[in-house]
Write an enzyme that holds these catalytic residues in place. Structure first.
Site, PDB file in Angstrom:
ATOM      1  N   MET A  30     -43.539  85.260  42.411  1.00 37.37           N
ATOM      2  CA  MET A  30     -42.916  84.909  41.130  1.00 37.37           C
ATOM      3  C   MET A  30     -41.513  84.370  41.401  1.00 37.37           C
ATOM      4  SD  MET A  30     -44.395  87.514  38.337  1.00 37.37           S
ATOM      5  CE  MET A  30     -43.288  88.857  38.659  1.00 37.37           C
ATOM      6  N   LEU A  33     -37.012  84.532  45.699  1.00 38.94           N
ATOM      7  CA  LEU A  33     -37.526  84.966  46.996  1.00 38.94           C
ATOM      8  C   LEU A  33     -36.468  85.673  47.832  1.00 38.94           C
ATOM      9  CD1 LEU A  33     -39.598  81.764  47.822  1.00 38.94           C
ATOM     10  CD2 LEU A  33     -40.333  83.851  46.652  1.00 38.94           C
ATOM     11  N   GLY A  36     -38.465  89.900  51.953  1.00 38.65           N
ATOM     12  CA  GLY A  36     -39.801  90.479  51.807  1.00 38.65           C
ATOM     13  C   GLY A  36     -40.847  89.371  51.677  1.00 38.65           C
ATOM     14  N   HIS A  37     -40.577  88.409  50.781  1.00 40.13           N
ATOM     15  CA  HIS A  37     -41.515  87.287  50.617  1.00 40.13           C
ATOM     16  C   HIS A  37     -41.602  86.474  51.909  1.00 40.13           C
ATOM     17  CE1 HIS A  37     -39.974  87.791  46.370  1.00 40.13           C
ATOM     18  NE2 HIS A  37     -41.271  87.845  46.172  1.00 40.13           N
ATOM     19  N   GLU A 148     -46.576  95.526  50.589  1.00 40.88           N
ATOM     20  CA  GLU A 148     -46.933  96.925  50.307  1.00 40.88           C
ATOM     21  C   GLU A 148     -45.976  97.570  49.315  1.00 40.88           C
ATOM     22  OE1 GLU A 148     -47.262  99.042  53.993  1.00 40.88           O
ATOM     23  OE2 GLU A 148     -49.328  98.350  54.300  1.00 40.88           O
TER      24      GLU A 148
HETATM   25  O1  PAF Z   1     -46.317  90.502  43.256  1.00 40.43           O
HETATM   26  C1  PAF Z   1     -46.002  89.544  42.518  1.00 40.43           C
HETATM   27  O2  PAF Z   1     -44.959  88.905  42.697  1.00 40.43           O
HETATM   28  C2  PAF Z   1     -46.929  89.148  41.365  1.00 40.43           C
HETATM   29  O3  PAF Z   1     -47.484  90.274  40.781  1.00 40.43           O
HETATM   30  C3  PAF Z   1     -48.010  88.147  41.789  1.00 40.43           C
HETATM   31  C4  PAF Z   1     -48.979  88.750  42.783  1.00 40.43           C
HETATM   32  C5  PAF Z   1     -47.362  86.903  42.368  1.00 40.43           C
HETATM   33  C6  PAF Z   1     -48.825  87.727  40.549  1.00 40.43           C
HETATM   34  O4  PAF Z   1     -47.997  87.128  39.597  1.00 40.43           O
END
Ligand code: PAF
Length: 281
Positions: A30, A33, A36-37, A148
């Site tokens: 979402m 960032l 973690g991302h 996680e």
């Molecule tokens: O973990 C997230 O950021 C959201 O729940 C996801 C998996 C991108 C779905 O919108």
């Protein structure tokens, strides 16, 4: 790096990758960032031929309009990070593009949604499943990467993937923490300076729970964690549960405990944070 907004462009791209027999790794996000991302992107870059990242703040999974509106957004900086991380394609659709018609699907998660986040955020996981299935149908990845930190989300997505017979390997990646232990989260950006100083007490309480797990029962630990954190006037615990790491059923006594996760949601001011650790008794 290509940035695509339309589903049709995305489909064409995926078709080309398929023709070349390239494996596709997918990191749904979402935005806002953080490391973690980027650790999910790194995992995909190591294993897959191409890495696709989506950025879409999914209104369907927010129970409060205010939380949706206040969710941090910084597309320019996100794209910079992803470019540097070596991502091949970023998909940033509009709401109209993702939901051209209303999606009211409800899912059966086999009870995994009846505790913790699911109990406190009604409809949240239906909202997550609506967008994740739409994205899976579009990207058709070989592997999809999830953190996680959202432990219940990961368990539910594994369940959904089996239930809907997606041929996708769901890869869970470890929580990335700040040097003071606070789990990295897009929501941390919303903490005031004062709250940011107090927020690491949440992870400290979880680490202390691990230390006490040798001599205390899950129920005793639950009481200790909740009362410790609620003594801090800046912190308000929404739930703390020690759960079986597969069924997510709460564990009360030592005898029931096998492979477990200690999961917490707590408010620091108006910011809701979640965290979890592996714990054994
Ligand atoms: O973990 C997230 O950021 C959201 O729940 C996801 C998996 C991108 C779905 O919108």
């Amino acid at each position: 790096m290509e940035v695509l907004h339309a589903k049709e462009r995305m489909q064409e791209k995926i078709l080309r990758y398929n023709e070349k027999n390239m494996t596709i790794g997918f990191v749904p996000t979402m935005g806002a960032l953080h490391e973690g991302h980027l650790s999910l992107v790194e995992c995909s870059r190591r294993r897959d031929d191409v890495t696709v990242v989506s950025i879409f703040v999914n209104p369907a999974q927010f129970n409060q309009r205010d939380d949706y509106e206040k969710y941090p957004r910084d597309l320019k900086s996100d794209l910079n990070h992803l470019e540097q991380a070596g991502v091949d394609v970023v998909f940033t659709p509009t709401e109209q593009e993702m939901y051209p018609e209303p999606d009211n699907r409800e899912f059966d998660f086999g009870g995994l949604d009846k505790v913790m986040e699911g109990k406190h955020r009604p409809g949240h996981f239906d909202g997550v499943a609506r967008i994740v299935t739409r994205l899976f149908d579009l990207v058709m990845p070989h592997r999809a990467y999830f953190g996680e930190k959202d432990y219940q989300q990961l368990a539910i997505i594994r369940h959904l993937t089996r239930q809907m017979r997606y041929n996708i390997d769901i890869v869970g990646c470890p929580i990335i923490r700040e040097s003071d232990g606070l789990a990295k989260s897009s929501r941390n950006a919303r903490l005031t300076h004062e709250q940011r100083k107090e927020a690491p007490e949440i992870s400290q309480a979880l680490f202390e729970a691990i230390e006490h797990s040798g001599r205390c029962s899950p129920d005793e630990i639950r009481e200790q964690v909740i009362s410790r954190l609620n003594k801090n006037p800046q912190i308000d615990v929404e739930y703390f549960e020690i759960v079986d790491d597969k069924t997510l059923k709460p564990i009360r006594r030592k005898e029931e405990a096998k492979e477990n996760r200690a999961c917490i949601a707590a408010w620091v001011g108006s910011v809701r944070l979640i965290d979890n650790v592996k714990i054994s008794f």
